[in-house]
Design a protein around this motif. Structure first.
Motif, PDB file in Angstrom:
ATOM      1  N   PRO A  68      80.051  93.227  -6.467  1.00  0.00           N
ATOM      2  CA  PRO A  68      79.473  93.109  -7.716  1.00  0.00           C
ATOM      3  C   PRO A  68      80.457  92.853  -8.944  1.00  0.00           C
ATOM      4  O   PRO A  68      81.408  93.572  -8.925  1.00  0.00           O
TER       5      PRO A  68
ATOM      6  N   PHE B 125      76.992 100.613  -2.291  1.00  0.00           N
ATOM      7  CA  PHE B 125      76.245  99.262  -2.819  1.00  0.00           C
ATOM      8  C   PHE B 125      75.040  98.833  -1.571  1.00  0.00           C
ATOM      9  O   PHE B 125      75.664  98.806  -0.615  1.00  0.00           O
ATOM     10  N   ASP B 126      73.944  98.471  -2.241  1.00  0.00           N
ATOM     11  CA  ASP B 126      73.214  97.796  -1.310  1.00  0.00           C
ATOM     12  C   ASP B 126      73.197  96.329  -1.679  1.00  0.00           C
ATOM     13  O   ASP B 126      72.684  95.674  -2.595  1.00  0.00           O
ATOM     14  N   LEU B 127      74.252  95.615  -0.928  1.00  0.00           N
ATOM     15  CA  LEU B 127      74.384  94.185  -1.495  1.00  0.00           C
ATOM     16  C   LEU B 127      73.160  93.179  -1.219  1.00  0.00           C
ATOM     17  O   LEU B 127      73.193  92.467  -1.974  1.00  0.00           O
TER      18      LEU B 127
ATOM     19  N   ARG C  75      70.339  93.916  -2.398  1.00  0.00           N
ATOM     20  CA  ARG C  75      69.380  94.393  -3.575  1.00  0.00           C
ATOM     21  C   ARG C  75      70.367  94.140  -4.642  1.00  0.00           C
ATOM     22  O   ARG C  75      70.393  95.281  -5.487  1.00  0.00           O
ATOM     23  N   PRO C  76      70.754  92.795  -5.223  1.00  0.00           N
ATOM     24  CA  PRO C  76      71.385  92.728  -6.453  1.00  0.00           C
ATOM     25  C   PRO C  76      70.402  92.713  -7.509  1.00  0.00           C
ATOM     26  O   PRO C  76      69.270  92.660  -7.521  1.00  0.00           O
ATOM     27  N   THR C  77      71.041  92.935  -8.725  1.00  0.00           N
ATOM     28  CA  THR C  77      70.392  92.838  -9.953  1.00  0.00           C
ATOM     29  C   THR C  77      69.978  91.456 -10.300  1.00  0.00           C
ATOM     30  O   THR C  77      70.575  90.661  -9.688  1.00  0.00           O
TER      31      THR C  77
ATOM     32  N   ASP D  18      75.622  93.320 -10.693  1.00  0.00           N
ATOM     33  CA  ASP D  18      75.401  94.601 -10.305  1.00  0.00           C
ATOM     34  C   ASP D  18      74.307  94.733  -9.183  1.00  0.00           C
ATOM     35  O   ASP D  18      73.699  93.414  -8.470  1.00  0.00           O
ATOM     36  N   ALA D  19      74.278  95.965  -8.415  1.00  0.00           N
ATOM     37  CA  ALA D  19      73.436  95.973  -7.169  1.00  0.00           C
ATOM     38  C   ALA D  19      72.994  97.524  -6.994  1.00  0.00           C
ATOM     39  O   ALA D  19      73.217  98.355  -7.715  1.00  0.00           O
ATOM     40  N   ASP D  20      71.751  97.753  -6.491  1.00  0.00           N
ATOM     41  CA  ASP D  20      71.281  99.110  -5.934  1.00  0.00           C
ATOM     42  C   ASP D  20      72.451  99.891  -5.478  1.00  0.00           C
ATOM     43  O   ASP D  20      73.161  99.354  -4.730  1.00  0.00           O
TER      44      ASP D  20
ATOM     45  N   THR E 176      71.617 101.640 -10.386  1.00  0.00           N
ATOM     46  CA  THR E 176      72.643 100.862 -10.019  1.00  0.00           C
ATOM     47  C   THR E 176      74.082 101.389 -10.638  1.00  0.00           C
ATOM     48  O   THR E 176      74.025 102.427 -11.244  1.00  0.00           O
TER      49      THR E 176
END
Length: 227
Positions: free
Chosen positions: A34, A99-101, A103-105, A110-112, A134
């Motif tokens: 991210p 990071f949970d890739l 689940r991006p913003t 960014d990501a969760d 995030t």
């Protein structure tokens, strides 16, 4: 950070371009990281000095050393990117941060993020903790709490500005420390002025007291100050 607490960034050491590229290679390429995280690495990726994000280390050197252990089975590297290695203490190994890739913003910057022991994440046998939504939220919250508010112990989830007679004054002090600036309207200790956009509909009129200077049923956006 330097404005609030001079010297607070003195211990920062950035990750090198080669290190960032090497970390990205494990997950599908540098651009998979991210953007917010890449910026963090370029400023303090090798060391955050005395300032810690989690109970562990975010050092890219430690992250690469961990990934280079080929005998260690890991969660799906295309989805989970570890950004903090949990420390070992008298309670045992602390959870890692990921990071949970998947689940991006919405803007992709960014990501969760989640906090969980790697073994449990790999087997899906436990619910992950999500102390922040995030990475941006994690950074922003800790900077404000540890640097602007100078709170050293456990970070509170909300802040009490005190008794009613002093709350406006304290709110102004807080906003100024966070970097907001006062305007030509000045400061009132009984109200805080906020700017909002208002859409006003009015008929044709040459009266200067009305909101529109065009004939017909017009729309005009203006700015009003409200307490």
């Amino acid at each position: 950070m330097e404005r609030w607490k001079p010297g607070s960034t003195r211990g920062f050491r950035p990750a090198s371009t080669a290190q960032i590229g090497a970390l990205g290679a494990f997950h599908g390429g540098r651009d998979v990281l991210p953007r917010v995280y890449r910026e963090f690495l370029s400023v303090m990726g090798d060391s955050t000095g005395e300032w810690r994000l989690t109970r562990g280390t975010t050092s890219i050197s430690a992250l690469l050393e961990d990934l280079e252990d080929r005998d260690h089975e890991r969660p799906d590297l295309q989805r989970y990117l570890k950004f903090a290695v949990g420390e070992d203490d008298y309670n045992g190994r602390q959870p890692d941060d990921f990071f949970d890739l998947a689940r991006p913003t919405s803007d992709g910057a960014d990501a969760d993020i989640l906090r969980i022991h790697e073994e449990r994440l790999k087997h899906g046998d436990a619910e992950a903790e999500r102390p922040f939504s995030t990475f941006s939220d994690l950074l922003r919250t800790l900077v404000v709490v540890k640097i602007a508010f100078q709170i050293r112990d456990k970070s509170p989830r909300y802040f009490d500005l005190g008794r009613r007679l002093k709350v406006i004054e304290r709110a102004y002090e807080l906003l100024l420390r966070l970097g907001f600036e006062t305007t030509e309207l000045g400061i009132s200790l009984s109200s805080i002025l906020l700017k909002i956009h208002v859409v006003v509909r009015s008929p044709c009129s040459s009266d200067p007291r009305t909101w529109t200077d065009a004939c017909g049923s017009g729309l005009r956006t203006t700015t009003k100050s409200v307490g």
